[in-house]
Design a protein around this motif. Structure first.
Motif, PDB file in Angstrom:
ATOM      1  N   PRO A 206     -14.341 -22.269  28.538  1.00  0.00           N
ATOM      2  CA  PRO A 206     -15.022 -23.217  29.429  1.00  0.00           C
ATOM      3  C   PRO A 206     -14.035 -24.013  30.278  1.00  0.00           C
ATOM      4  O   PRO A 206     -12.974 -24.435  29.791  1.00  0.00           O
ATOM      5  N   GLY A 207     -14.360 -24.188  31.561  1.00  0.00           N
ATOM      6  CA  GLY A 207     -13.497 -24.934  32.467  1.00  0.00           C
ATOM      7  C   GLY A 207     -12.372 -24.117  33.066  1.00  0.00           C
ATOM      8  O   GLY A 207     -11.523 -24.646  33.789  1.00  0.00           O
ATOM      9  N   THR A 208     -12.349 -22.800  32.756  1.00  0.00           N
ATOM     10  CA  THR A 208     -11.312 -21.937  33.320  1.00  0.00           C
ATOM     11  C   THR A 208     -11.952 -20.749  34.030  1.00  0.00           C
ATOM     12  O   THR A 208     -13.135 -20.472  33.859  1.00  0.00           O
ATOM     13  N   GLU A 209     -11.167 -20.060  34.827  1.00  0.00           N
ATOM     14  CA  GLU A 209     -11.622 -18.879  35.548  1.00  0.00           C
ATOM     15  C   GLU A 209     -10.508 -17.840  35.561  1.00  0.00           C
ATOM     16  O   GLU A 209      -9.337 -18.157  35.364  1.00  0.00           O
ATOM     17  N   TRP A 210     -10.907 -16.582  35.815  1.00  0.00           N
ATOM     18  CA  TRP A 210      -9.927 -15.506  35.840  1.00  0.00           C
ATOM     19  C   TRP A 210      -9.105 -15.571  37.126  1.00  0.00           C
ATOM     20  O   TRP A 210      -9.641 -15.760  38.213  1.00  0.00           O
ATOM     21  N   CYS A 211      -7.807 -15.445  37.000  1.00  0.00           N
ATOM     22  CA  CYS A 211      -6.888 -15.428  38.150  1.00  0.00           C
ATOM     23  C   CYS A 211      -6.152 -14.102  38.126  1.00  0.00           C
ATOM     24  O   CYS A 211      -5.263 -13.888  37.290  1.00  0.00           O
ATOM     25  N   ASN A 212      -6.505 -13.216  39.047  1.00  0.00           N
ATOM     26  CA  ASN A 212      -6.060 -11.832  38.937  1.00  0.00           C
ATOM     27  C   ASN A 212      -4.580 -11.653  39.219  1.00  0.00           C
ATOM     28  O   ASN A 212      -3.940 -10.773  38.633  1.00  0.00           O
ATOM     29  N   HIS A 213      -4.004 -12.484  40.097  1.00  0.00           N
ATOM     30  CA  HIS A 213      -2.595 -12.219  40.417  1.00  0.00           C
ATOM     31  C   HIS A 213      -1.634 -12.697  39.322  1.00  0.00           C
ATOM     32  O   HIS A 213      -0.445 -12.358  39.343  1.00  0.00           O
ATOM     33  N   VAL A 214      -2.127 -13.464  38.320  1.00  0.00           N
ATOM     34  CA  VAL A 214      -1.297 -13.793  37.165  1.00  0.00           C
ATOM     35  C   VAL A 214      -1.877 -13.202  35.890  1.00  0.00           C
ATOM     36  O   VAL A 214      -1.325 -13.384  34.801  1.00  0.00           O
ATOM     37  N   LEU A 215      -3.017 -12.489  36.018  1.00  0.00           N
ATOM     38  CA  LEU A 215      -3.647 -11.760  34.918  1.00  0.00           C
ATOM     39  C   LEU A 215      -3.905 -12.631  33.694  1.00  0.00           C
ATOM     40  O   LEU A 215      -3.632 -12.261  32.550  1.00  0.00           O
ATOM     41  N   THR A 216      -4.473 -13.820  33.952  1.00  0.00           N
ATOM     42  CA  THR A 216      -4.868 -14.698  32.854  1.00  0.00           C
ATOM     43  C   THR A 216      -5.916 -15.676  33.369  1.00  0.00           C
ATOM     44  O   THR A 216      -6.165 -15.766  34.574  1.00  0.00           O
ATOM     45  N   CYS A 217      -6.536 -16.413  32.447  1.00  0.00           N
ATOM     46  CA  CYS A 217      -7.493 -17.448  32.823  1.00  0.00           C
ATOM     47  C   CYS A 217      -6.743 -18.757  33.098  1.00  0.00           C
ATOM     48  O   CYS A 217      -5.823 -19.120  32.348  1.00  0.00           O
ATOM     49  N   VAL A 218      -7.109 -19.438  34.159  1.00  0.00           N
ATOM     50  CA  VAL A 218      -6.466 -20.698  34.550  1.00  0.00           C
ATOM     51  C   VAL A 218      -7.562 -21.735  34.777  1.00  0.00           C
ATOM     52  O   VAL A 218      -8.749 -21.421  34.849  1.00  0.00           O
ATOM     53  N   HIS A 219      -7.161 -22.999  34.909  1.00  0.00           N
ATOM     54  CA  HIS A 219      -8.126 -24.064  35.165  1.00  0.00           C
ATOM     55  C   HIS A 219      -8.877 -23.762  36.458  1.00  0.00           C
ATOM     56  O   HIS A 219      -8.293 -23.337  37.461  1.00  0.00           O
ATOM     57  N   SER A 220     -10.193 -23.980  36.453  1.00  0.00           N
ATOM     58  CA  SER A 220     -11.036 -23.667  37.599  1.00  0.00           C
ATOM     59  C   SER A 220     -10.517 -24.341  38.859  1.00  0.00           C
ATOM     60  O   SER A 220     -10.187 -25.530  38.867  1.00  0.00           O
ATOM     61  N   GLY A 221     -10.414 -23.544  39.920  1.00  0.00           N
ATOM     62  CA  GLY A 221      -9.966 -24.051  41.212  1.00  0.00           C
ATOM     63  C   GLY A 221      -8.463 -24.046  41.417  1.00  0.00           C
ATOM     64  O   GLY A 221      -7.977 -24.396  42.497  1.00  0.00           O
ATOM     65  N   SER A 222      -7.691 -23.624  40.395  1.00  0.00           N
ATOM     66  CA  SER A 222      -6.218 -23.700  40.495  1.00  0.00           C
ATOM     67  C   SER A 222      -5.570 -22.344  40.717  1.00  0.00           C
ATOM     68  O   SER A 222      -4.334 -22.261  40.801  1.00  0.00           O
ATOM     69  N   CYS A 223      -6.350 -21.281  40.859  1.00  0.00           N
ATOM     70  CA  CYS A 223      -5.765 -19.944  40.942  1.00  0.00           C
ATOM     71  C   CYS A 223      -4.815 -19.790  42.134  1.00  0.00           C
ATOM     72  O   CYS A 223      -3.762 -19.163  42.036  1.00  0.00           O
ATOM     73  N   ALA A 224      -5.190 -20.402  43.265  1.00  0.00           N
ATOM     74  CA  ALA A 224      -4.377 -20.245  44.492  1.00  0.00           C
ATOM     75  C   ALA A 224      -2.975 -20.794  44.332  1.00  0.00           C
ATOM     76  O   ALA A 224      -2.041 -20.381  45.018  1.00  0.00           O
ATOM     77  N   THR A 225      -2.787 -21.747  43.401  1.00  0.00           N
ATOM     78  CA  THR A 225      -1.475 -22.374  43.230  1.00  0.00           C
ATOM     79  C   THR A 225      -0.704 -21.811  42.053  1.00  0.00           C
ATOM     80  O   THR A 225       0.424 -22.240  41.781  1.00  0.00           O
ATOM     81  N   GLU A 226      -1.301 -20.852  41.345  1.00  0.00           N
ATOM     82  CA  GLU A 226      -0.633 -20.276  40.179  1.00  0.00           C
ATOM     83  C   GLU A 226       0.363 -19.194  40.604  1.00  0.00           C
ATOM     84  O   GLU A 226       0.146 -18.483  41.615  1.00  0.00           O
ATOM     85  N   GLY A 227       1.355 -19.013  39.818  1.00  0.00           N
ATOM     86  CA  GLY A 227       2.298 -17.921  40.044  1.00  0.00           C
ATOM     87  C   GLY A 227       3.274 -18.192  41.129  1.00  0.00           C
ATOM     88  O   GLY A 227       3.923 -17.287  41.628  1.00  0.00           O
TER      89      GLY A 227
END
Length: 450
Positions: A429-450
């Motif tokens: 809960p509170g996370t979403e899949w982020c494909n370019h780092v292949l893991t779940c991250v906090h919702s809305g933060s995928c663009a800044t990961e990696g």
């Protein structure tokens, strides 16, 4: 004579149904543009809409027509629209549509199109006729080598102010070309842009550079219409815009017993003001919006939205244990035809009719990635199971080997094995899949990961 007066009054009442709108545009092919418009009407005047209307994608007939009034003289289209939002309490329906239109070459490449008719709701200032005018310039720009795209905006059909209070209203604007965007009052001369509602909010101040409207609501209670032009410029010092977009909406000033500080407000949500959120065509976008009442004795009764076509809003539910917070969930599966940018706005309303500040974000719909696995609406089954085996085999035998795939549901992913079997897994809960780092991250933060 008496019967005639009663009939005229009845006609005025039935016709007082316009609630504003916006007309924008962008180029497509050679001398073809796509005109986008949003209109709002009184729902009980033949513009009924509900959740089924939105979910079924029902095209409503609308009324009147969009006319080309400068550079050409055609009827462009009837103003049919897809309902996107409605308020049963405030009795309005809002919707949008677009049309591709071929323009003939002209000497200056300037074209103006608009929408005119009658009537606004009875107003404190101005008269009942509405007139919207948007101007397009199809000259190729020297700085970009392309034809300009107009700025866009989004506003609730009805903005509510409390009498005796100071109010600040930010007009949300966005421009795909990255231009400087300014706002000004629509004018009656030299070309009538606003019909009966030109500069009809006396005592207000519009900061043209920031597009912020300030108003001390101490004049009169009742309805006011606001007519603005949203314009884009290459530089701040330029005086001739690339385009001019008509935006019109209503303000209602009510005399309430509560203090000015008792308006509802919006605590930190995933969809924050000015944020940019990415999704993909055919991928489910799903977020919750929380609102809080401005006093313990008040309650939030609605969260009104300005949505893209096809977005579904849930019923309003209590949130947490404070007794002062409520939430809705918005769900959207954008189509390939919706690839591009969309403004999404929301406002909280309480049981006195007080409203929060409007929050607006940009939703960007990207191309559907080839490796995305499409799930059903409930996110618990594959929509095309036969394709999952192929995708898993391709992923696990590639270089490097990949054992996880993104899905059309942002909080789910598929875990693959080398036999080609895929299993749906849900993020915490509170996370979403982020494909370019292949893991779940906090919702809305995928663009800044990696």
């Amino acid at each position: 004579m008496v019967q005639a007066a009663i009939a005229a009054a009845d006609l005025t009442h039935k016709s007082s149904h316009f609630r504003g709108g916006i007309i924008s545009w962008k180029p497509t092919d050679n001398h073809q543009i796509e005109i986008n418009y949003r209109v709002a009407f009184r729902a009980s005047s033949g513009h009924a809409c509900d959740a089924n209307t939105i979910e079924n994608g029902t095209l409503l007939p609308g009324e009147g027509s969009l006319q080309c009034v400068e550079g050409c003289s055609d009827t462009i289209t009837t103003m049919s629209y897809y309902c996107t939002d409605f308020s049963a309490t405030e009795d309005w329906t809002s919707g949008t549509n677009s049309i591709k239109y071929n323009l003939s070459a002209s000497s200056n490449n300037l074209f103006t199109f608009g929408f005119s008719s009658c009537c606004w709701i009875p107003l404190v200032e101005g008269s009942s006729n509405w007139r919207m005018r948007t101007t397009a310039n199809l000259t190729v720009r020297q700085d970009t080598g392309k034809i300009n795209s107009s700025p866009v905006s989004a506003m609730q059909p009805v903005v509510r102010f409390s009498y005796g209070c100071d109010h600040t209203l930010k007009i949300p604007v966005s421009d795909d070309d990255g231009d400087v965007v300014k706002c000004r009052w629509s004018k009656r001369t030299p070309n009538d842009e606003c019909g009966g509602v030109c500069e009809t909010l006396s005592g207000s101040y519009l900061d043209q550079s920031s597009c912020v409207l300030t108003y001390n609501a101490t004049q009169s209670t009742g309805w006011y219409a606001v007519a603005l032009q949203i314009e884009d410029f290459q530089k701040t010092t330029d005086t001739v815009p690339f385009s001019s977009v008509s935006l019109q909406f209503l303000i209602f000033v009510a005399n309430l017993s509560e203090s000015c500080a008792s308006r509802p407000f919006l605590p930190q949500n995933i969809i924050t003001d000015g944020s940019i959120l990415h999704s993909s065509a055919n991928k489910i976008f799903n977020e919750s919006i929380i609102a809080r009442s401005g006093a313990a004795t008040l309650r939030v009764t609605a969260i009104d939205t300005v949505s893209p076509i096809g977005m579904i809003k849930s019923a309003l539910f209590p949130f947490g244990t404070s007794g002062r917070e409520w939430f809705v969930t918005v769900t959207w599966t954008p189509m390939k035809s919706q690839i591009g940018t969309h403004l999404f706005c929301y406002t909280a309303v309480d049981n006195l009719g007080q409203t929060s500040d409007q929050t607006c974000a940009t939703l960007v719909v990207d191309e559907e990635p080839n490796d995305t696995v499409v799930l059903n609406q409930d996110c618990n089954a594959f929509k095309t199971p036969e394709k999952v085996h192929t995708k898993c085999i391709e992923a696990t035998t590639g270089v490097p080997k990949i054992f996880y795939l993104a899905t059309s549901c942002s909080s789910y992913f598929v875990q693959c094995n080398e036999l080609g079997t895929g299993r749906i897994v849900r993020c915490a809960p509170g996370t979403e899949w982020c494909n370019h780092v292949l893991t779940c991250v906090h919702s809305g933060s995928c663009a800044t990961e990696g």
